[in-house]
Motif scaffolding. Structure first.
Motif, short mmCIF file in Angstrom:
data_model
loop_
_atom_site.label_atom_id
_atom_site.label_comp_id
_atom_site.label_asym_id
_atom_site.label_seq_id
_atom_site.Cartn_x
_atom_site.Cartn_y
_atom_site.Cartn_z
N ILE A 188 15.96 10.36 18.70
CA ILE A 188 16.74 11.39 18.00
C ILE A 188 17.63 10.74 16.93
N ILE A 189 18.39 9.70 17.35
CA ILE A 189 19.27 9.03 16.39
C ILE A 189 18.43 8.39 15.28
N GLY A 190 17.31 7.79 15.67
CA GLY A 190 16.43 7.13 14.71
C GLY A 190 15.90 8.09 13.66
N SER A 191 15.44 9.28 14.07
CA SER A 191 14.88 10.23 13.11
C SER A 191 15.95 10.71 12.14
N TYR A 192 17.16 10.89 12.68
CA TYR A 192 18.25 11.36 11.83
C TYR A 192 18.62 10.32 10.77
N THR A 193 18.72 9.03 11.19
CA THR A 193 19.06 7.99 10.20
C THR A 193 17.92 7.81 9.20
N ALA A 194 16.68 7.91 9.68
CA ALA A 194 15.53 7.75 8.77
C ALA A 194 15.51 8.88 7.75
N PHE A 195 15.77 10.09 8.22
CA PHE A 195 15.78 11.24 7.31
C PHE A 195 16.83 11.05 6.21
N HIS B 223 19.21 9.31 0.78
CA HIS B 223 19.67 7.97 0.37
C HIS B 223 21.05 7.63 0.91
N VAL B 224 21.27 7.97 2.16
CA VAL B 224 22.52 7.60 2.83
C VAL B 224 22.18 6.58 3.92
N ASP B 225 22.94 5.46 3.96
CA ASP B 225 22.68 4.45 5.00
C ASP B 225 23.60 4.67 6.21
N HIS B 226 23.01 4.55 7.42
CA HIS B 226 23.85 4.53 8.63
C HIS B 226 23.48 3.25 9.37
#
Ligand SMILES: Nc1nc2c(ncn2[C@@H]2O[C@H](COP(=O)(O)OP(=O)(O)O)[C@@H](O)[C@H]2O)c(=O)[nH]1
Ligand SMILES: [Mg+2]
Length: 287
Positions: free
Chosen positions: A240-247, A253-256
């Motif tokens: 879940i966290i991974g898909s959100y950061t990838a999106f 174009h926002v980095d987390h």
């Protein structure tokens, strides 16, 4: 009425002076007193007198807690079936016949649990019992409704070779884990549950201990499930966290950075756990 001859009854007690008398009187309608064994955890009240007055076998356990008591009493049983029943008058003895008839009716059944009617239990107690039973069901892949019930009958032969390591109130789950890991049947019978006579001993603290012990039992009998559960617990939030950061990264174009690292660690360790589950499952199939 003809009493049942091939059953030993084990009653663990700790300060049950108010309840043990009526409990035994009721049981004796169905079982002769020679076959009843009370195993006591050093009661400081009149439990012993109440038992001995009725001519029933009484001994003081070594070790501590209900599990040690039952384990020790099992050494003294010689009948084909062993019925365990709490000594607090909560379990009506009339159900002895129901449990007995069920185990007697089918050679494949090794264990019959009395499933309590929960109306008499407090909300916390009811939730705790439900939660721990479901937890056990998932880890052992069974469909029990009340694994912590204090009234059950077991075929004595099925307990030969059982390893008993658990303490206190985890003895019921340990017996169920042993029987189900053999692939043998556990049956259930609905029973009534009464208000206890005397003070209760179980609290939330015990519930937590039982949960930890169910995991330990599962580790012993069914490690695949522990790996699998660990994998799901890590991978689901990781994905879940991974898909959100990838999106965010690809489309907005926002980095987390921190979240991305957390996601990678969760998915990575989860994946390893899953591989271990698959490997242990495969090795179970091979041997
Ligand atoms: N021998 C022995 N019996 C125990 C011990 N602790 C509890 N018991 C008995 O185990 C049974 C179940 O405990 P109980 O207090 O009824 O639990 P609860 O009704 O679930 O709160 C009762 O018959 C207790 O007297 C112990 O340390 N040793
Ligand atoms: Mg009780």
């Amino acid at each position: 009425m003809e009493r049942i001859r091939d059953v030993n009854v084990i009653i663990p007690t700790l300060n049950e002076g108010d309840a043990i008398g009526p409990t035994i009187d009721e049981i004796m309608q169905y079982i002769q007193k020679e076959n009843i064994i009370v195993v006591d955890g050093n009661s400081t009240d009149n439990t012993r007198e109440e038992v001995e007055k009725r001519g029933v076998r009484f001994f003081t356990q070594s070790g501590s807690g209900k599990a040690d008591a039952i384990k020790q009493a099992l050494k003294y049983v010689d009948k084909e079936y062993v019925l365990v029943m709490d000594g607090d008058y909560t379990y009506p003895a009339k159900h002895i016949k129901d449990l007995y008839n069920t185990i007697k009716s089918n050679d494949e059944i090794d264990h019959v649990i009395g499933v309590r009617n929960r109306k008499r239990q407090s909300l916390v107690y009811r939730f705790g019992n439900w939660f721990l039973t479901k937890f056990f069901d998932i880890l052992f892949n069974v469909h029990l409704d009340d694994v912590l019930s204090g009234m059950y009958i077991v075929r004595r032969k099925a307990l030969e070779g059982a390893v008993f390591e658990m303490k206190g109130f985890s003895v019921e789950s340990e017996i169920a884990a042993h029987i189900s890991s053999l692939g043998n049947k556990i049956a259930q019978v609905s029973i009534e549950y009464r208000e206890r006579l005397g003070k209760k001993k179980l609290g939330v603290r015990h519930g937590i201990k039982i949960a930890v012990n169910i995991i330990r039992l599962s580790w012993r009998y069914n490690p695949v499930m522990v790996f699998f559960l660990a994998a799901s617990l890590l991978m689901i939030p990781g994905l879940i966290i991974g898909s959100y950061t990838a999106f965010d990264y690809f489309f907005l174009h926002v980095d987390h950075f921190v979240k991305a690292i957390i996601a990678v660690v969760l998915v990575g360790t989860g994946f390893q756990s899953l591989m271990l589950a698959i490997l242990s499952f495969a090795s179970c199939l091979l041997y």
